[in-house]
Design a protein around this motif. Structure first.
Motif, mmCIF file in Angstrom:
data_model
loop_
_atom_site.group_PDB
_atom_site.id
_atom_site.type_symbol
_atom_site.label_atom_id
_atom_site.label_comp_id
_atom_site.label_asym_id
_atom_site.label_seq_id
_atom_site.Cartn_x
_atom_site.Cartn_y
_atom_site.Cartn_z
ATOM 1 N N SER A 20 49.149 11.143 -9.063
ATOM 2 C CA SER A 20 47.672 10.848 -9.778
ATOM 3 C C SER A 20 46.569 11.166 -8.801
ATOM 4 C CB SER A 20 47.541 9.458 -10.312
ATOM 5 O OG SER A 20 47.799 8.458 -9.164
ATOM 6 N N ARG A 43 51.494 4.522 -9.856
ATOM 7 C CA ARG A 43 51.571 2.995 -10.038
ATOM 8 C C ARG A 43 50.585 2.794 -11.213
ATOM 9 N NH1 ARG A 43 51.242 1.343 -4.036
ATOM 10 N NH2 ARG A 43 50.077 2.689 -4.389
ATOM 11 N N HIS A 44 49.378 3.122 -11.063
ATOM 12 C CA HIS A 44 48.197 2.698 -11.934
ATOM 13 C C HIS A 44 47.964 3.731 -13.241
ATOM 14 C CE1 HIS A 44 47.333 1.114 -7.830
ATOM 15 N NE2 HIS A 44 47.097 0.065 -8.400
ATOM 16 N N GLY A 90 54.116 6.624 -1.120
ATOM 17 C CA GLY A 90 54.632 5.825 0.166
ATOM 18 C C GLY A 90 53.784 6.180 1.349
ATOM 19 N N THR A 184 42.417 13.193 1.703
ATOM 20 C CA THR A 184 42.558 12.791 0.627
ATOM 21 C C THR A 184 42.186 11.181 0.551
ATOM 22 O OG1 THR A 184 44.593 11.645 1.357
ATOM 23 C CG2 THR A 184 44.854 13.915 0.616
HETATM 24 N N1 LIG Z 1 46.486 12.127 3.796
HETATM 25 C C1 LIG Z 1 47.127 12.557 5.037
HETATM 26 O O1 LIG Z 1 46.407 12.671 6.019
HETATM 27 C C2 LIG Z 1 48.631 12.735 5.037
HETATM 28 C C3 LIG Z 1 49.226 13.018 6.420
HETATM 29 C C4 LIG Z 1 50.709 13.136 6.432
HETATM 30 C C5 LIG Z 1 51.248 12.780 5.569
HETATM 31 N N2 LIG Z 1 50.830 12.096 4.501
HETATM 32 C C6 LIG Z 1 51.663 11.729 3.350
HETATM 33 O O2 LIG Z 1 51.540 12.325 2.261
HETATM 34 C C7 LIG Z 1 51.924 11.618 1.155
HETATM 35 C C8 LIG Z 1 50.784 11.636 0.211
HETATM 36 O O3 LIG Z 1 49.526 11.446 0.773
HETATM 37 P P1 LIG Z 1 48.027 11.477 0.087
HETATM 38 O O4 LIG Z 1 47.112 11.575 1.252
HETATM 39 O O5 LIG Z 1 48.016 12.420 -1.035
HETATM 40 O O6 LIG Z 1 48.105 9.880 -0.605
HETATM 41 P P2 LIG Z 1 47.108 9.367 -1.890
HETATM 42 O O7 LIG Z 1 45.807 10.170 -1.852
HETATM 43 O O8 LIG Z 1 47.047 7.940 -1.607
HETATM 44 O O9 LIG Z 1 47.997 9.838 -3.120
HETATM 45 C C9 LIG Z 1 49.388 9.105 -3.252
HETATM 46 C C10 LIG Z 1 49.497 9.306 -4.759
HETATM 47 O O10 LIG Z 1 50.937 8.434 -4.819
HETATM 48 C C11 LIG Z 1 50.875 7.423 -5.988
HETATM 49 N N3 LIG Z 1 51.743 6.403 -5.351
HETATM 50 C C12 LIG Z 1 51.539 5.737 -3.791
HETATM 51 N N4 LIG Z 1 52.320 4.820 -3.826
HETATM 52 C C13 LIG Z 1 53.274 4.904 -5.023
HETATM 53 C C14 LIG Z 1 54.514 4.445 -5.530
HETATM 54 N N5 LIG Z 1 55.129 3.346 -4.632
HETATM 55 N N6 LIG Z 1 54.940 4.528 -6.548
HETATM 56 C C15 LIG Z 1 54.702 5.623 -7.375
HETATM 57 N N7 LIG Z 1 53.455 6.291 -6.989
HETATM 58 C C16 LIG Z 1 52.854 6.052 -5.708
HETATM 59 C C17 LIG Z 1 49.312 7.146 -5.723
HETATM 60 O O11 LIG Z 1 49.102 6.594 -7.124
HETATM 61 P P3 LIG Z 1 49.090 4.843 -7.305
HETATM 62 O O12 LIG Z 1 48.289 4.478 -6.143
HETATM 63 O O13 LIG Z 1 48.363 4.759 -8.567
HETATM 64 O O14 LIG Z 1 50.322 4.665 -7.356
HETATM 65 C C18 LIG Z 1 48.883 8.550 -5.710
HETATM 66 O O15 LIG Z 1 48.815 9.406 -7.023
HETATM 67 C C19 LIG Z 1 51.919 10.083 1.652
HETATM 68 O O16 LIG Z 1 53.459 9.763 1.779
HETATM 69 C C20 LIG Z 1 51.358 10.151 3.038
HETATM 70 O O17 LIG Z 1 51.794 9.401 3.879
HETATM 71 C C21 LIG Z 1 49.531 12.304 4.086
#
Ligand SMILES: NC(=O)c1ccc[n+]([C@@H]2O[C@H](COP(=O)([O-])OP(=O)(O)OC[C@H]3O[C@@H](n4cnc5c(N)ncnc54)[C@H](OP(=O)(O)O)[C@@H]3O)[C@@H](O)[C@H]2O)c1
Length: 245
Positions: A20, A43-44, A90, A184
């Motif tokens: 999402s 989740r939401h 996560g 993000t």
């Molecule tokens: N952004 C960075 O700089 C970066 C760098 C390296 C690695 N990563 C990794 O890449 C992944 C994605 O990052 P992002 O930056 O895209 O995160 P984000 O913007 O927070 O998006 C995360 C997505 O996953 C969902 N989500 C989170 N926890 C969940 C759960 N327990 N069950 C179901 N859905 C869940 C969230 O929706 P809800 O909150 O509604 O559940 C949201 O749709 C993460 O694992 C992060 O550690 C990110």
């Protein structure tokens, strides 16, 4: 003129565990543009509905991916087959090691791996040969540093885990995306009012001279879905961040 139905993922189903927002959402957008049916989870429910609307319609399911029963029932209810799954749910666990309890250390070291395994267990029998399971890791945690704490050890576990899982899941492929800073909602929430400063710093120090966005990672994710030669490997996408910091 080409239409979405002619795209590289035409006739395929892509499941986003965490779809999402951020990387998962942009991957859904790109996969849909390539002709895929996408299934968003998060989740939401409101966030999911908004995301599905923004995509012009997509199947979605609201549950916490770390709830193993909910995850299993999600996959059971999906009309098979599935082609590709990206797991972005996560996040990292920052903080000084000595301030962590044993349970927090176990959780931080294993949560990505346990989630990936549960997804693999539930999705495997429904995935088409040549499909891809994609996991998220990072390049930032390859350093050791105050403030990174357990992140470095948790980061190091993911490449060999991915390779081992790729052997067991074959002919389904498994790959790891190792991102640096990606702009993000997660990054915004971690940085708070320091976000703009960090973006400026990245623009001036990264070899690519710009900030990596979720659409960059989405492009890599779709490539990993469509290039059937790729499995068991880790793909860095950090604009060179690991070499300048
Ligand atoms: N952004 C960075 O700089 C970066 C760098 C390296 C690695 N990563 C990794 O890449 C992944 C994605 O990052 P992002 O930056 O895209 O995160 P984000 O913007 O927070 O998006 C995360 C997505 O996953 C969902 N989500 C989170 N926890 C969940 C759960 N327990 N069950 C179901 N859905 C869940 C969230 O929706 P809800 O909150 O509604 O559940 C949201 O749709 C993460 O694992 C992060 O550690 C990110």
């Amino acid at each position: 003129m080409s239409t979405p139905r002619d795209g590289a993922l035409a006739g395929q189903t892509v499941v986003l565990i965490g779809g999402s927002a951020g990387i998962g959402f942009e991957t859904a957008r790109r996969a849909k543009a390539e002709g895929a049916e996408v299934v968003l989870t998060g989740r939401h429910p409101e966030r999911l509905e908004q995301a599905a609307r923004e995509l012009g319609g997509a199947r979605s399911a609201a549950f916490d991916a770390t709830d193993t029963a909910a995850l299993a029932s999600f996959f059971q209810d999906l009309p098979a087959p599935i082609d590709h799954v990206l797991v972005t749910a996560g996040g990292p666990h920052y903080g000084p090691l000595l301030k962590m309890s044993g349970a927090e250390v176990s959780e931080a070291l294993s949560d990505h791996i346990v989630l990936a395994l549960e997804v693999a267990r539930n999705a495997a029998g429904r995935m088409r040969p040549g499909g891809a399971l994609l996991l998220m890791g990072g390049t930032g945690g390859r350093r050791i540093g105050h403030g990174l704490g357990i992140v470095s050890a948790a980061t190091a576990a993911l490449p060999p885990f991915t390779a081992a899982l790729a052997l067991e899941l074959a002919p389904v492929r498994v790959n790891l995306i190792a991102a640096g800073f990606v702009d993000t909602p997660l990054s915004a929430s971690l940085l708070g009012d320091q976000l703009d400063e960090r973006r400026d710093e990245l623009r001036s120090t990264l070899p690519i001279g710009r900030v990596v966005g979720p659409e960059d990672v989405a492009a890599l994710a779709v490539h990993l879905m469509t290039n059937t030669a790729l499995t068991g490997a880790t793909y860095d996408i950090d604009g060179g961040q690991q070499f300048v910091w």
